[in-house]
Motif scaffolding. Sequence first.
Motif, PDB file in Angstrom:
ATOM      1  N   ASN A  28      -0.226  -3.883  10.795  1.00 34.84           N
ATOM      2  CA  ASN A  28      -1.613  -4.334  10.897  1.00 34.84           C
ATOM      3  C   ASN A  28      -2.634  -3.201  10.953  1.00 34.84           C
ATOM      4  N   GLU A  29      -2.191  -1.952  10.824  1.00 36.58           N
ATOM      5  CA  GLU A  29      -3.112  -0.836  10.762  1.00 36.58           C
ATOM      6  C   GLU A  29      -3.250  -0.258   9.354  1.00 36.58           C
ATOM      7  N   CYS A  30      -2.408  -0.751   8.418  1.00 30.45           N
ATOM      8  CA  CYS A  30      -2.430  -0.143   7.085  1.00 30.45           C
ATOM      9  C   CYS A  30      -3.770  -0.356   6.378  1.00 30.45           C
ATOM     10  N   GLY A  31      -4.441  -1.486   6.678  1.00 30.91           N
ATOM     11  CA  GLY A  31      -5.735  -1.728   6.047  1.00 30.91           C
ATOM     12  C   GLY A  31      -6.766  -0.684   6.423  1.00 30.91           C
ATOM     13  N   SER A  32      -6.792  -0.286   7.705  1.00 32.60           N
ATOM     14  CA  SER A  32      -7.765   0.711   8.144  1.00 32.60           C
ATOM     15  C   SER A  32      -7.418   2.103   7.647  1.00 32.60           C
ATOM     16  N   HIS A  33      -6.162   2.323   7.259  1.00 35.33           N
ATOM     17  CA  HIS A  33      -5.752   3.626   6.734  1.00 35.33           C
ATOM     18  C   HIS A  33      -5.660   3.635   5.211  1.00 35.33           C
ATOM     19  N   GLY A  34      -5.835   2.465   4.593  1.00 33.05           N
ATOM     20  CA  GLY A  34      -5.814   2.390   3.137  1.00 33.05           C
ATOM     21  C   GLY A  34      -4.464   2.664   2.513  1.00 33.05           C
ATOM     22  N   ASN A  35      -3.359   2.359   3.233  1.00 33.84           N
ATOM     23  CA  ASN A  35      -2.034   2.641   2.678  1.00 33.84           C
ATOM     24  C   ASN A  35      -1.111   1.422   2.691  1.00 33.84           C
ATOM     25  N   CYS A  36      -1.702   0.225   2.585  1.00 33.33           N
ATOM     26  CA  CYS A  36      -0.891  -0.998   2.509  1.00 33.33           C
ATOM     27  C   CYS A  36      -0.189  -1.081   1.148  1.00 33.33           C
ATOM     28  N   CYS A  37       1.002  -1.650   1.135  1.00 33.20           N
ATOM     29  CA  CYS A  37       1.664  -1.946  -0.126  1.00 33.20           C
ATOM     30  C   CYS A  37       0.863  -2.994  -0.885  1.00 33.20           C
ATOM     31  N   SER A  38       1.002  -3.011  -2.189  1.00 33.66           N
ATOM     32  CA  SER A  38       0.184  -3.900  -3.016  1.00 33.66           C
ATOM     33  C   SER A  38       0.438  -5.378  -2.725  1.00 33.66           C
ATOM     34  N   ASP A  39       1.646  -5.716  -2.221  1.00 33.46           N
ATOM     35  CA  ASP A  39       1.947  -7.113  -1.929  1.00 33.46           C
ATOM     36  C   ASP A  39       1.789  -7.448  -0.446  1.00 33.46           C
ATOM     37  N   TYR A  40       1.066  -6.599   0.285  1.00 36.83           N
ATOM     38  CA  TYR A  40       0.904  -6.809   1.721  1.00 36.83           C
ATOM     39  C   TYR A  40       0.250  -8.156   2.032  1.00 36.83           C
ATOM     40  N   ASP A  41      -0.833  -8.466   1.312  1.00 32.99           N
ATOM     41  CA  ASP A  41      -1.513  -9.741   1.557  1.00 32.99           C
ATOM     42  C   ASP A  41      -0.582 -10.918   1.289  1.00 32.99           C
ATOM     43  N   VAL A  42       0.163 -10.851   0.202  1.00 33.17           N
ATOM     44  CA  VAL A  42       1.050 -11.956  -0.184  1.00 33.17           C
ATOM     45  C   VAL A  42       2.187 -12.116   0.817  1.00 33.17           C
ATOM     46  N   GLU A  43       2.814 -11.006   1.176  1.00 35.89           N
ATOM     47  CA  GLU A  43       3.984 -11.060   2.049  1.00 35.89           C
ATOM     48  C   GLU A  43       3.618 -11.225   3.517  1.00 35.89           C
ATOM     49  N   CYS A  44       2.517 -10.607   3.946  1.00 41.87           N
ATOM     50  CA  CYS A  44       2.225 -10.531   5.378  1.00 41.87           C
ATOM     51  C   CYS A  44       0.936 -11.220   5.794  1.00 41.87           C
ATOM     52  N   GLY A  45       0.078 -11.536   4.858  1.00 47.24           N
ATOM     53  CA  GLY A  45      -1.227 -12.086   5.200  1.00 47.24           C
ATOM     54  C   GLY A  45      -1.144 -13.349   6.022  1.00 47.24           C
ATOM     55  N   GLY A  46      -1.831 -13.341   7.167  1.00 48.48           N
ATOM     56  CA  GLY A  46      -1.871 -14.513   8.020  1.00 48.48           C
ATOM     57  C   GLY A  46      -0.598 -14.745   8.796  1.00 48.48           C
ATOM     58  N   GLY A  47       0.362 -13.863   8.665  1.00 46.24           N
ATOM     59  CA  GLY A  47       1.632 -14.041   9.351  1.00 46.24           C
ATOM     60  C   GLY A  47       1.817 -13.004  10.428  1.00 46.24           C
ATOM     61  N   THR A  48       3.085 -12.645  10.680  1.00 44.60           N
ATOM     62  CA  THR A  48       3.386 -11.745  11.771  1.00 44.60           C
ATOM     63  C   THR A  48       2.855 -10.346  11.525  1.00 44.60           C
ATOM     64  N   GLY A  49       2.534 -10.036  10.287  1.00 42.69           N
ATOM     65  CA  GLY A  49       2.013  -8.714   9.992  1.00 42.69           C
ATOM     66  C   GLY A  49       0.583  -8.531  10.435  1.00 42.69           C
ATOM     67  N   GLY A  50      -0.132  -9.625  10.737  1.00 42.59           N
ATOM     68  CA  GLY A  50      -1.501  -9.518  11.212  1.00 42.59           C
ATOM     69  C   GLY A  50      -2.453  -8.988  10.171  1.00 42.59           C
ATOM     70  N   GLY A  51      -2.127  -9.145   8.882  1.00 43.56           N
ATOM     71  CA  GLY A  51      -2.945  -8.576   7.826  1.00 43.56           C
ATOM     72  C   GLY A  51      -4.212  -9.369   7.581  1.00 43.56           C
ATOM     73  N   VAL A  52      -5.158  -8.732   6.911  1.00 46.12           N
ATOM     74  CA  VAL A  52      -6.406  -9.376   6.528  1.00 46.12           C
ATOM     75  C   VAL A  52      -6.341  -9.637   5.029  1.00 46.12           C
ATOM     76  N   THR A  53      -6.267 -10.880   4.641  1.00 45.44           N
ATOM     77  CA  THR A  53      -6.153 -11.229   3.227  1.00 45.44           C
ATOM     78  C   THR A  53      -7.536 -11.275   2.580  1.00 45.44           C
ATOM     79  N   ASP A  54      -7.553 -11.280   1.261  1.00 50.30           N
ATOM     80  CA  ASP A  54      -8.807 -11.434   0.534  1.00 50.30           C
ATOM     81  C   ASP A  54      -9.480 -12.753   0.890  1.00 50.30           C
ATOM     82  N   THR A  55      -8.669 -13.791   1.056  1.00 45.92           N
ATOM     83  CA  THR A  55      -9.213 -15.103   1.435  1.00 45.92           C
ATOM     84  C   THR A  55      -9.834 -15.055   2.815  1.00 45.92           C
ATOM     85  N   ASP A  56      -9.190 -14.352   3.754  1.00 50.21           N
ATOM     86  CA  ASP A  56      -9.764 -14.185   5.095  1.00 50.21           C
ATOM     87  C   ASP A  56     -11.158 -13.578   5.005  1.00 50.21           C
TER      88      ASP A  56
END
Length: 356
Positions: free
Chosen positions: A73-101
């Motif tokens: 959940n810190e990769c967004g602030s560091h700009g080093n998320c994998c390209s499928d982070y939103d798809v795999e982790c968005g809204g789930g246990t990864g705590g990611g921020v999706t484009d839809t969010d």
Amino acid sequence: MKVPALLLLFIAGTLGQSCVGRCGVNDGVSGCQCNSVCSNYGDCCSDYEAVCFSCKDRCGEGYVYSKPCQCNNECGSHGNCCSDYDVECGGGTGGGVTDTDLRNLMEELYSLDVNSVGNQLVLDHQGQGSSGDLAPESLFVSVPESALTGPTISLLRQLQDNYIPSVSFAEDEDAAEVAEQEAFLDAVMATQVMQRAETFLTEKNLLSGSLRDKLKEIWFMMYTRSGSILGSSGFEHVFVGELKNGVVSGFHNWVSFYQEELDGNLNYMGWSKKVDLGDKGEIINDHFEWLGEPKNTGSMMVGTSPELDMAMFTVCFLARPDSKCPTQMNGQQFQVQTHPSDYDGHVLVGSAYPVI
């Protein structure tokens, strides 16, 4: 007998032909490699991208040095998320921020904004194009006093005359100017727009502590754009405008644009694109001259409140740093580009502006 796929991957890995368990490794022996330079040598394993650049089964893990991209959940602030982070982790246990969010939040901030005055402004866009003086008249035809006396726009105006345009001159903040900053921060934090932004950032683990403290740091802390001279801040760059190396730098706020046009310091020269935001305003791409220097490509929200602009820019700065951030208001999709500026151990706003 059919061999299970996982067993095949395991066998391939043991033979050095797969990246399973080998991301970041260059053993110099295997037939293919799984490190950051393998693409330069053309010896990456066939599953390098799928295994090493994916968040599959990695959501929420800590920082992994050997991996070229991250899934926490810190990769967004560091700009080093994998390209499928939103798809795999968005809204789930990864705590990611999706484009839809982000788009949903921006629509919510738009709906909460009661201090926008777009429906009070009269504009004359004139000629459409990206160069030359296509507008003999001013952009702002009519801006009634009521549009400038709201609780946050009035305080924004008090702040905007505190700055020296050139980044080559140090800014000298006196007690009165600091007091104006504090009053502005208090006012924007009292709005539902900023309060909702704070809740979102906290829930998404993009903010620890108060949003007010973060705003003061990233927007108002002085830093240098010219040698060692402390002549710039994120606020001055975005909400006022600066001069650097013979051109206009920043300048993405309509209130500053209107005042400088009114004072005879700014020559509006036309627009290239615009997006209608309903009764709260619009987004415009334009070009102009300020204090005799050119801004060949500019963009700004027009009519929106300072808290809406600052909340939008801040969320994007923290959720999609140094990249284009998906945004939506009044059903219109656009993007926000942010750029960080590192100074004295702080990551500050270098720039932020709408992209249409």
